[in-house]
Enzyme design. Structure first.
Site, PDB file in Angstrom:
ATOM      1  N   GLU A 277      -8.148  -8.697  -5.718  1.00 40.99           N
ATOM      2  CA  GLU A 277      -7.040  -7.787  -5.407  1.00 40.99           C
ATOM      3  C   GLU A 277      -5.671  -8.476  -5.377  1.00 40.99           C
ATOM      4  O   GLU A 277      -5.007  -8.510  -4.327  1.00 40.99           O
ATOM      5  CB  GLU A 277      -7.299  -7.066  -4.080  1.00 40.99           C
ATOM      6  CG  GLU A 277      -8.580  -6.241  -4.094  1.00 40.99           C
ATOM      7  CD  GLU A 277      -8.730  -5.354  -2.856  1.00 40.99           C
ATOM      8  OE1 GLU A 277      -7.891  -5.428  -1.946  1.00 40.99           O
ATOM      9  OE2 GLU A 277      -9.701  -4.581  -2.820  1.00 40.99           O
ATOM     10  N   GLU A 486     -15.831  -2.994  -5.207  1.00 41.55           N
ATOM     11  CA  GLU A 486     -15.801  -2.634  -3.787  1.00 41.55           C
ATOM     12  C   GLU A 486     -15.573  -1.137  -3.689  1.00 41.55           C
ATOM     13  O   GLU A 486     -14.779  -0.568  -4.444  1.00 41.55           O
ATOM     14  CB  GLU A 486     -14.644  -3.311  -3.028  1.00 41.55           C
ATOM     15  CG  GLU A 486     -14.885  -4.726  -2.598  1.00 41.55           C
ATOM     16  CD  GLU A 486     -13.688  -5.296  -1.825  1.00 41.55           C
ATOM     17  OE1 GLU A 486     -12.999  -4.531  -1.113  1.00 41.55           O
ATOM     18  OE2 GLU A 486     -13.449  -6.497  -1.962  1.00 41.55           O
TER      19      GLU A 486
END
Ligand SMILES: *[C@@H]1O[C@H](CO)[C@@H](O)[C@H](O)[C@H]1NC(C)=O
Ligand SMILES: *[C@@H]1O[C@H](CO)[C@@H](O)[C@H](O)[C@H]1NC(C)=O
Ligand SMILES: *[C@@H]1O[C@H](CO)[C@@H](O)[C@H](O)[C@H]1NC(C)=O
Ligand SMILES: *[C@@H]1O[C@H](CO)[C@@H](O)[C@H](O)[C@H]1NC(C)=O
Ligand SMILES: *[C@@H]1O[C@H](CO)[C@@H](O)[C@H](O)[C@H]1NC(C)=O
Ligand SMILES: *[C@@H]1O[C@H](CO)[C@@H](O)[C@H](O)[C@H]1NC(C)=O
Ligand SMILES: *[C@@H]1O[C@H](CO)[C@@H](O)[C@H](O)[C@H]1NC(C)=O
Ligand SMILES: *[C@@H]1O[C@H](CO)[C@@H](O)[C@H](O)[C@H]1NC(C)=O
Ligand SMILES: *[C@@H]1O[C@H](CO)[C@@H](O)[C@H](O)[C@H]1NC(C)=O
Ligand SMILES: *[C@@H]1O[C@H](CO)[C@@H](O)[C@H](O)[C@H]1NC(C)=O
Length: 593
Positions: A277, A486
């Site tokens: 991320e 995720e």
């Protein structure tokens, strides 16, 4: 001078700190070369000095982080078989078993759906959020130790990762517990500042030995280990030395770290993720003032410098993996929600495109399309001096085997009040440079889906948009397949429940998982090449600045006893594979049997 005197001096506002480039743990202490005269003008500081103090790792911790807590259990615990009584599924959400006499509406299996052979699924964690053992076996501090200990205004509850879930010592049982439910993959991250306490320099063999055993334990239980190299815990030393991700110097340090890890664990790992991320960890810049060495890059530009170097670091690590003959897939984990234009206006379409470009596209276009930024983003990046050379573009293009996305939710996007083009030419607009606005409330006035916990306001259960999202990714950033790396949900107000029996029935999270799995099945049935999914998270953990009260775990963690308990949602998640996976779900109770 005594160390205690140095600490007092270092906390003085006129002192700036840097770390020495030779990575020995020395700290360069500098007093401001200028000072402010009584009439307000800047004049030379007659007492200015610069010196170097040489310190060891413990002193480095003490100077920058302060005292850390330790857990009562501080040696590796051997696993015990998971009692079969814990493996009894809860009363179901929609499907129909146990015991007789109870009635629920029939839900039949949809014969058009399946998770094809080889589809991999599992649960995830990240080092700083679960490990604890902050200073154990030579770990160096990361910027997150400073955030949680010193810049405490960043955190809701003053929680730290000092003890975490004590996963550093309890991993064997944690792996046994997921194997007992038949979970075939576990995605971990490695703590860079364990391997290199100062981010570079000397390798810490104790840390390598620790991760040897984590990875080998997974394999022993038939659980595939998936590994992320960087999940936000930047070695503090590199931040103080050259500004961390703000400097191109990080590319070589990351590459050196990646090399050690790839060489050590190589083909024991089937799926590698370089960085996690980058949109999020880059938006942490500018870091809180006064806790790290000063940097000169303008604050509003910093996150884009970070992103630029993160892309280069990822690409370099990818090439290293290939040159070392790593067979597993290598990708970075991108993140974001599906972006729905609020209205059909052309302005909202433009704003929505900019939102893609300034989020996913920022990192994905260089890697999956042509080595360069999307055009709207490129205009901005060039204006602040961030351009890839031709050689860098060729180095970056094509450096991912699959597309990994942390895809939790979705939102609506629309143009700034003044319009997109007026915003783009006005750096004072609060939405500049992205020049898109967003909301979780749709055109009908309703929230996009059920709310999660009060401290994760960015997250609603918007699973209806997941098929469209997966199609969009496949069409926009073609790759060897998509992994939802995720997804997960924080059950509202879970932290307020006091009885274990109440806590472990988590209906909104259970529905989220059920609906999410069906959304992936729809996408697969429509031809989207989804190759895997990884649920966040294996258990409750430190939800960064929201602390331990915002809970994403498929298992409850009791922070007094450190016991783990399966939540109903974990069974719901596993059930999707019992019903739809071509590969059987095989629970394993005892290693080696
Ligand atoms: C140095 O002095 C300048 C001007 O007084 C001030 O803005 C700056 O914050 C000081 N730097 C440090 C590290 O104290
Ligand atoms: C770093 O190492 C080099 C070579 O040993 C030495 O010349 C230099 O002074 C060192 N720098 C610092 C800041 O210690
Ligand atoms: C302000 O004070 C400093 C130091 O006393 C002096 O050197 C400087 O000329 C003064 N500046 C102004 C604008 O008066
Ligand atoms: C582990 O805990 C024991 C008992 O509290 C303590 O004596 C020992 O120093 C600790 N060891 C480490 C490595 O923290
Ligand atoms: C966190 O720590 C700060 C500083 O010690 C204190 O003022 C604040 O009340 C604490 N917050 C919580 C939620 O404990
Ligand atoms: C946008 O256009 C589509 C197709 O014409 C229509 O179905 C939809 O209701 C419109 N959406 C809005 C928010 O106006
Ligand atoms: C980037 O790589 C892709 C394949 O991964 C290739 O199709 C494309 O032509 C490349 N683009 C450039 C500009 O090199
Ligand atoms: C973004 O949208 C919010 C909510 O509609 C609005 O209050 C705000 O002014 C908008 N921002 C800009 C810069 O247009
Ligand atoms: C957590 O563990 C403590 C200590 O064993 C126990 O007293 C408490 O009841 C547990 N909490 C829950 C919710 O099970
Ligand atoms: C079964 O799956 C197909 C393909 O995704 C879908 O179109 C259909 O609505 C599903 N049927 C039910 C009853 O959910």
């Amino acid at each position: 001078m005594k160390l205690s005197s140095w600490i007092a001096l270092l906390l003085s506002p006129s002192i700036s700190l840097a770390a020495d480039p030779n990575a020995t743990g020395s700290v360069i202490v500098q007093e401001n070369a200028t000072t402010t005269a009584s009439n307000g003008s800047s004049v030379a500081n007659p007492s200015a000095f610069a010196t170097t103090i040489s310190i060891d790792l413990k002193q480095y911790w003490d100077l920058f982080v302060g005292p850390v807590q330790t857990a009562t259990i501080n040696t590796t615990v051997e696993p015990t078989p998971v009692p079969t009584s814990e493996l009894i599924p809860p009363p179901p959400l929609y499907y129909a078993p146990f015991p007789t006499g109870h009635q629920s509406a029939l839900v039949t299996k949809n014969e058009s759906w399946k998770f094809p052979h080889g589809f991999y699924w599992g649960v995830a964690s990240a080092a700083y959020q679960v490990e604890g053992a902050a200073q154990a076996e030579g770990r160096g501090p990361s910027i997150w130790d400073v955030f949680t200990h010193r810049a405490t205004y960043l955190t809701l509850t003053n929680d730290t990762g000092d003890v975490g879930d004590n996963h550093y010592y309890l991993y064997k049982q944690d792996i046994a517990r997921i194997a007992a439910l038949g979970v075939p993959a576990y995605s971990i991250s490695i703590s860079w500042s364990r391997i290199f306490p100062y981010g570079r320099g000397q390798v810490n063999e104790l840390a390598l030995a620790h991760y040897d055993d984590v990875i080998n334990t997974c394999i022993q239980y038939g659980v595939k280990p998936l590994v992320t190299l960087y999940h936000w815990d930047l070695p503090l030393y590199l931040q103080n030395l050259y500004g961390g991700w703000l400097s191109e110097e990080i590319v070589d340090d990351f590459a050196a770290y990646a090399t050690v890890i790839f060489q050590r664990y190589g083909n024991k790992v089937s799926h590698w993720f370089t960085i996690n991320e980058p949109i999020v960890f880059c938006s942490e810049y500018p870091l809180p003032e006064g806790y790290f060495a000063d940097v000169t890059i303008p604050q509003k530009h910093q996150q884009y410098y970070c992103g630029h170097h993160a892309i280069l670091a990822h690409a370099k690590a990818y090439h290293i993996a290939k040159s070392l003959g790593i067979k597993g897939t290598v990708a970075f984990k991108n993140n974001g929600g599906y972006k729905i234009p609020l209205t059909n206006s052309s302005e909202d379409a433009l704003a929505t495109q900019r939102a893609w470009d300034f989020n996913e596209g920022w990192f994905s276009n260089p890697v999956y399309v042509d080595g360069d930024y999307p055009s709207t983003f490129k205009t901005w990046a060039s204006s602040i001096g961030l351009e890839f050379t031709q050689q860098e573009k060729s180095m970056i293009n094509g450096t991912a085997d699959i597309y990994a996305h942390d895809a939790y939710t979705s939102s609506f996007y629309y143009a700034p009040e003044v319009g997109v083009s007026a915003c783009v030419s006005d750096p004072t607009n609060t939405l500049y440079p992205g020049c898109f606005n967003s909301s979780n409330i749709g055109p009908t006035g309703w929230l996009i889906g059920a709310a999660s916990d009060q401290y994760s306001t960015w997250l609603q259960s918007a699973t209806d948009w997941v098929p469209a999202f997966l199609h969009y990714i496949q069409e926009t950033w073609p790759s060897g397949g998509i992994v939802v790396s995720e997804f997960g949900f924080s059950e509202p107000y879970e932290e307020l429940r006091t009885s274990l029996a109440d806590i472990v029935i988590d209906p909104i999270r259970s529905m989220y998982y059920r609906d999410y799995m069906q959304a992936i099945l729809i996408a697969i049935s429509e031809g989207v090449n989804v190759v895997g999914c990884i649920a966040w998270a294996i258990m409750d953990n430190l939800e960064w600045s929201s602390g331990y009260n915002t809970r994403f775990g498929l298992q409850y963690v009791n922070y007094t006893s450190f016991e783990r308990s399966y939540k109903a949602s974990f069974f719901e998640y596993v059930n999707a594979f019992k019903v739809y996976a071509e590969d059987p779900v095989v629970p394993i109770f005892v290693p080696g049997k």
